[in-house]
Scaffold this active site. Structure first.
Site, PDB file in Angstrom:
ATOM      1  N   CYS A  38      18.171  37.787 -43.731  1.00  0.00           N
ATOM      2  CA  CYS A  38      17.938  38.892 -44.707  1.00  0.00           C
ATOM      3  C   CYS A  38      16.318  39.647 -44.439  1.00  0.00           C
ATOM      4  CB  CYS A  38      18.034  38.266 -46.134  1.00  0.00           C
ATOM      5  SG  CYS A  38      19.301  37.629 -46.291  1.00  0.00           S
ATOM      6  N   ARG A  97      16.808  41.906 -37.532  1.00  0.00           N
ATOM      7  CA  ARG A  97      17.121  40.667 -38.047  1.00  0.00           C
ATOM      8  C   ARG A  97      18.507  40.231 -38.118  1.00  0.00           C
ATOM      9  NH1 ARG A  97      11.988  38.741 -40.723  1.00  0.00           N
ATOM     10  NH2 ARG A  97      13.492  37.563 -42.233  1.00  0.00           N
ATOM     11  N   TRP A 146      22.171  39.178 -45.367  1.00  0.00           N
ATOM     12  CA  TRP A 146      23.173  38.346 -44.111  1.00  0.00           C
ATOM     13  C   TRP A 146      23.697  37.230 -45.013  1.00  0.00           C
ATOM     14  CZ3 TRP A 146      23.094  33.128 -42.162  1.00  0.00           C
ATOM     15  CH2 TRP A 146      23.529  33.118 -40.880  1.00  0.00           C
ATOM     16  N   ASN A 170      15.266  36.507 -50.128  1.00  0.00           N
ATOM     17  CA  ASN A 170      15.775  35.970 -48.857  1.00  0.00           C
ATOM     18  C   ASN A 170      15.743  34.519 -48.917  1.00  0.00           C
ATOM     19  OD1 ASN A 170      15.571  38.659 -47.637  1.00  0.00           O
ATOM     20  ND2 ASN A 170      14.008  38.170 -46.089  1.00  0.00           N
ATOM     21  N   GLY A 171      16.348  33.586 -48.302  1.00  0.00           N
ATOM     22  CA  GLY A 171      16.530  32.301 -48.215  1.00  0.00           C
ATOM     23  C   GLY A 171      17.735  31.678 -49.061  1.00  0.00           C
ATOM     24  N   GLU A 174      20.472  27.939 -20.872  1.00  0.00           N
ATOM     25  CA  GLU A 174      20.010  29.236 -21.509  1.00  0.00           C
ATOM     26  C   GLU A 174      20.831  30.768 -21.047  1.00  0.00           C
ATOM     27  OE1 GLU A 174      18.124  30.296 -23.846  1.00  0.00           O
ATOM     28  OE2 GLU A 174      17.301  32.275 -23.438  1.00  0.00           O
ATOM     29  N   LYS A 181      22.445  33.368 -23.407  1.00  0.00           N
ATOM     30  CA  LYS A 181      22.252  34.613 -23.566  1.00  0.00           C
ATOM     31  C   LYS A 181      23.413  35.595 -23.412  1.00  0.00           C
ATOM     32  CE  LYS A 181      19.373  34.744 -24.481  1.00  0.00           C
ATOM     33  NZ  LYS A 181      18.207  34.224 -25.176  1.00  0.00           N
ATOM     34  N   GLU A 209      25.897  35.098 -26.659  1.00  0.00           N
ATOM     35  CA  GLU A 209      25.330  35.821 -27.826  1.00  0.00           C
ATOM     36  C   GLU A 209      25.565  37.151 -27.876  1.00  0.00           C
ATOM     37  OE1 GLU A 209      21.289  35.081 -29.409  1.00  0.00           O
ATOM     38  OE2 GLU A 209      20.656  34.806 -27.226  1.00  0.00           O
ATOM     39  N   HIS A 236      34.824  16.348 -13.302  1.00  0.00           N
ATOM     40  CA  HIS A 236      34.730  15.294 -14.376  1.00  0.00           C
ATOM     41  C   HIS A 236      35.509  15.839 -15.560  1.00  0.00           C
ATOM     42  CE1 HIS A 236      32.768  12.354 -12.102  1.00  0.00           C
ATOM     43  NE2 HIS A 236      31.877  13.280 -12.082  1.00  0.00           N
ATOM     44  N   LYS A 292      17.529  37.417 -36.300  1.00  0.00           N
ATOM     45  CA  LYS A 292      16.454  37.076 -35.418  1.00  0.00           C
ATOM     46  C   LYS A 292      15.653  35.685 -35.758  1.00  0.00           C
ATOM     47  CE  LYS A 292      13.549  37.844 -32.143  1.00  0.00           C
ATOM     48  NZ  LYS A 292      13.964  37.354 -30.792  1.00  0.00           N
TER      49      LYS A 292
HETATM   50  O1  M6R Z   1      12.164  31.673 -33.667  1.00  0.00           O
HETATM   51  P1  M6R Z   1      12.552  30.535 -32.906  1.00  0.00           P
HETATM   52  O2  M6R Z   1      12.175  30.301 -31.645  1.00  0.00           O
HETATM   53  O3  M6R Z   1      12.560  29.239 -33.596  1.00  0.00           O
HETATM   54  O4  M6R Z   1      14.204  30.733 -32.838  1.00  0.00           O
HETATM   55  C1  M6R Z   1      15.200  29.814 -32.202  1.00  0.00           C
HETATM   56  C2  M6R Z   1      16.381  30.225 -31.995  1.00  0.00           C
HETATM   57  O5  M6R Z   1      17.043  30.850 -33.220  1.00  0.00           O
HETATM   58  C3  M6R Z   1      16.343  31.488 -30.985  1.00  0.00           C
HETATM   59  O6  M6R Z   1      15.767  31.224 -29.956  1.00  0.00           O
HETATM   60  C4  M6R Z   1      17.909  31.793 -30.887  1.00  0.00           C
HETATM   61  O7  M6R Z   1      18.653  31.113 -30.143  1.00  0.00           O
HETATM   62  C5  M6R Z   1      17.844  33.104 -30.013  1.00  0.00           C
HETATM   63  N1  M6R Z   1      18.779  33.996 -30.689  1.00  0.00           N
HETATM   64  C6  M6R Z   1      18.321  33.068 -28.737  1.00  0.00           C
HETATM   65  O8  M6R Z   1      18.373  34.239 -27.847  1.00  0.00           O
END
Ligand code: M6R
Length: 602
Positions: free
Chosen positions: A2, A27, A74, A100-101, A476, A480, A483, A499, A597
């Site tokens: 949020c 976000r 969110w 937020n929270g 990673e 990427k 997502e 395996h 984010k």
């Molecule tokens: O702000 P942070 O680096 O702690 O965030 C960690 C993850 O939420 C963040 O890296 C997330 O996996 C990204 N969307 C990846 O692209």
């Protein structure tokens, strides 16, 4: 997650708050709303969907001269709908709250409120806050009454919150409070702001202050007053707002993600600036003797989430392989619910772009409880993680707006190299200094990577394979792609395919083989042949100078750099691949569905 954006000052605060809110779209959210004071009364407009839908909803409304608070939600408690969108009111219609929270005891409070006759209209955890404040306002007056009511009400909440509140009984102020969710206040020529993140202020405010846990702030047009958790007034300690408008805007790139991919040579250079001497020795300042000593000879345990975790895996590898010292690496959400082997000879290194990831901040607290020293590797300054740790190494990637982390990853891996250099990795200076040029060379290859991505975009299943450090990069690369393109993607150490996962390989399955490690090059070349023999399509990423694997249908050549830092170079190519696959599939690249984010809830 949020977003909160509030404004009180000169001009049309309704539109200013919504313009600020637009800067927080990155976000991730699914509904939007705003509450504003006309001077005489409080009004709320909200809708499921985007800030553009909210803009359409308020288009015909007259300007508002009183304060306004806006919110992107969110969904956590209750689906995205108009009724569940913030702001939430009370029974009197005189109060509006954005939050937020997560309020963990909202069900118990809801029952108490309902028994007392309150009418609760949404499924959210947030709405209980408005009704608690409503009760606390009885017998209180004006701005100071609202401050007291917000303090009393928030003291009854369990969980995390950043809230901003409007009340028609104090028609020229916003009252804000926080615990475990970020909130800042800002001041500019036109007035004062409340926001959950800095981009909401850029271009309008010139100084800001981050609220701390337990703070309650009274925000007027030209001033901010803050009371701490004990109710004592404390100085707002305003810092200059340094984020540039360019950083908060796309500057001609189609997406923030693409802009940030291109900013990586600078992100790495900045992260290393002033930290490597002319003799190539790494010297990190401001970490303190205890942390430096543990880096040299203590136990090291890396903790992080998502992309930051993948960067931390490279840290662990540097310790294991370059320094020949054991290190652990755990995702934050597992670390805090386990019994890690930690004591006062352990340095827990917490890696985070935002510094506000709830699981990582909680892991930092837990590590301290267990007696460890803690070091944050963090990109944003003045964050909860910095406050909760003994020392911080700031990565200087600059603001990262795209939900998919790109330049923050490169800066984090560079920071891993710096930490290893400080701990005794003799090649650190040379390895790190070669990176900006190497990244530029990958970026020069963008058109070729785009062409490969366009061909692959119809595939609905990807495997990313690697060995050694390339196995960590594969994780990673898969993250990427999944997502932002919503394609199922898995990462495997290449030798593991036979395996089990090899059963999934058939025509149409794309397999990306990361081949930057000389010592296992022949091995991965054979693993890729096994895929090709089952009609999988094989794309290889090969370090310049290594043979092209026979199985390759497409090849991306990347510059050869130190194997410990090659994850940065390889990932730049993989980020471009993911970006152009997602683009070809018409995905919402900067705001992927269901993602946020900064993950400020558990
Ligand atoms: O702000 P942070 O680096 O702690 O965030 C960690 C993850 O939420 C963040 O890296 C997330 O996996 C990204 N969307 C990846 O692209």
């Amino acid at each position: 997650m949020c977003g909160i954006a509030g404004f009180v000052g000169a001009g049309d605060s309704l539109r200013q708050a919504v313009a600020s809110l637009k800067r927080l779209e990155y976000r991730g959210y699914d509904s939007a709303g705003v509450a504003y004071s006309t001077g005489d009364e409080l009004r709320i407009a909200r809708c499921p969907g985007k800030v553009a839908d909210l803009e359409a909803l308020i288009a015909a409304l007259p300007a508002a001269s009183g304060p306004a608070i806006a919110h992107t939600r969110w969904a956590t408690h209750g689906r995205p709908s108009e009724a569940n969108a913030h702001p939430h009111g009370d029974c009197t219609g005189q109060l509006a709250v954005v939050h937020n929270g997560i309020i963990e005891n909202h069900q118990a409070i809801r029952q108490t409120l309902l028994s007392a006759g309150h009418r609760i209209q949404s499924e959210t955890d947030t709405e209980v806050i408005s009704h608690l404040i409503e009760d606390e306002l009885v017998g209180r007056r004006g701005a100071s009454g609202l401050v007291e009511a917000v303090r009393a009400a928030t003291q009854r909440l369990h969980g995390s919150f950043a809230v901003a509140v409007l009340w028609s009984g104090a028609p020229d102020v916003i009252v804000a409070a926080r615990r475990d969710s970020p909130l800042i206040v800002g001041l500019g020529d036109a007035g004062a702001f409340v926001a959950s993140d800095v981009p909401a202020l850029v271009g309008w405010a010139d100084r800001l202050s981050a609220l701390q846990d337990g703070d309650v702030a009274l925000v007027r047009g030209r001033s901010v007053t803050i009371w701490d958790a004990d109710g004592k007034e404390r100085e707002a300690s305003m810092m200059p707002l340094t984020m540039s408008r360019e950083a908060a805007e796309k500057q001609g790139f189609a997406h923030f993600m693409l802009k940030e991919i291109h900013e990586q040579p600078r992100a790495v250079k900045e992260t290393c600036r002033g930290r490597i001497g002319s003799d190539g020795e790494v010297a990190l300042e401001g970490l303190g003797d205890a942390v430096l000593e543990l880096l040299r000879s203590g136990n090291v345990h890396f903790v992080a989430c998502g992309t930051a975790y993948h960067a931390a895996l490279i840290g662990k590898r540097l310790w294991d392989q370059a320094l020949r010292r054991h290190a652990d690496c755990t995702v934050s959400s597992e670390f805090r619910y386990d019994r890690p082997l930690i004591d006062d000879r352990t340095l827990v290194v917490l890696v985070s772009q935002s510094g506000e990831t709830a699981d990582t901040v909680a892991a930092a607290r837990y590590a301290r409880q267990l007696g460890a020293r803690t070091l944050a590797v963090v990109n944003c300054m003045g964050t909860s993680l910095e406050r909760e740790t003994d020392a911080a190494l700031i990565t200087r990637a600059g603001p990262e707006i795209g939900v998919a982390s790109t330049k923050a990853y490169s800066a984090q891996v560079a920071a891993m190299g710096l930490l290893a250099g400080q701990a005794g990795w003799a090649d650190a200076g040379q390895a790190l200094s070669a990176l900006p040029d190497a990244i530029e060379k990958v970026l020069d290859n963008e058109a070729a990577i785009k062409a490969i991505a366009s061909d692959l975009a119809t595939s609905n299943c990807f495997f990313f394979l690697g060995r050694g450090h390339d196995a960590a990069v594969a994780a990673e690369a898969a993250l990427k792609l999944k997502e932002i393109s919503y394609i199922h993607a898995e990462a495997y150490p290449a030798g593991e395919m036979k395996h089990g996962p090899l059963a999934l390989v058939e025509p149409g399955v794309a397999v990306v083989g990361l081949c930057t490690r000389p010592s296992t090059h022949d091995k991965i070349a054979s693993n890729l042949m096994e895929v090709r023999a089952r009609d999988g399509r094989v794309v290889t990423v090969v370090s310049d100078g290594l043979p092209i694997p026979e199985a390759a249908t497409d090849v991306i050549v990347v510059p050869s750099v130190s194997e410990y830092m090659s994850p940065i170079v390889t990932m730049v190519a993989m980020q471009l691949l993911a970006y152009y696959v997602a683009l070809a599939r018409g995905c919402s690249i900067d705001q992927p569905r269901n993602l946020a984010k900064s993950v400020t809830v558990e």
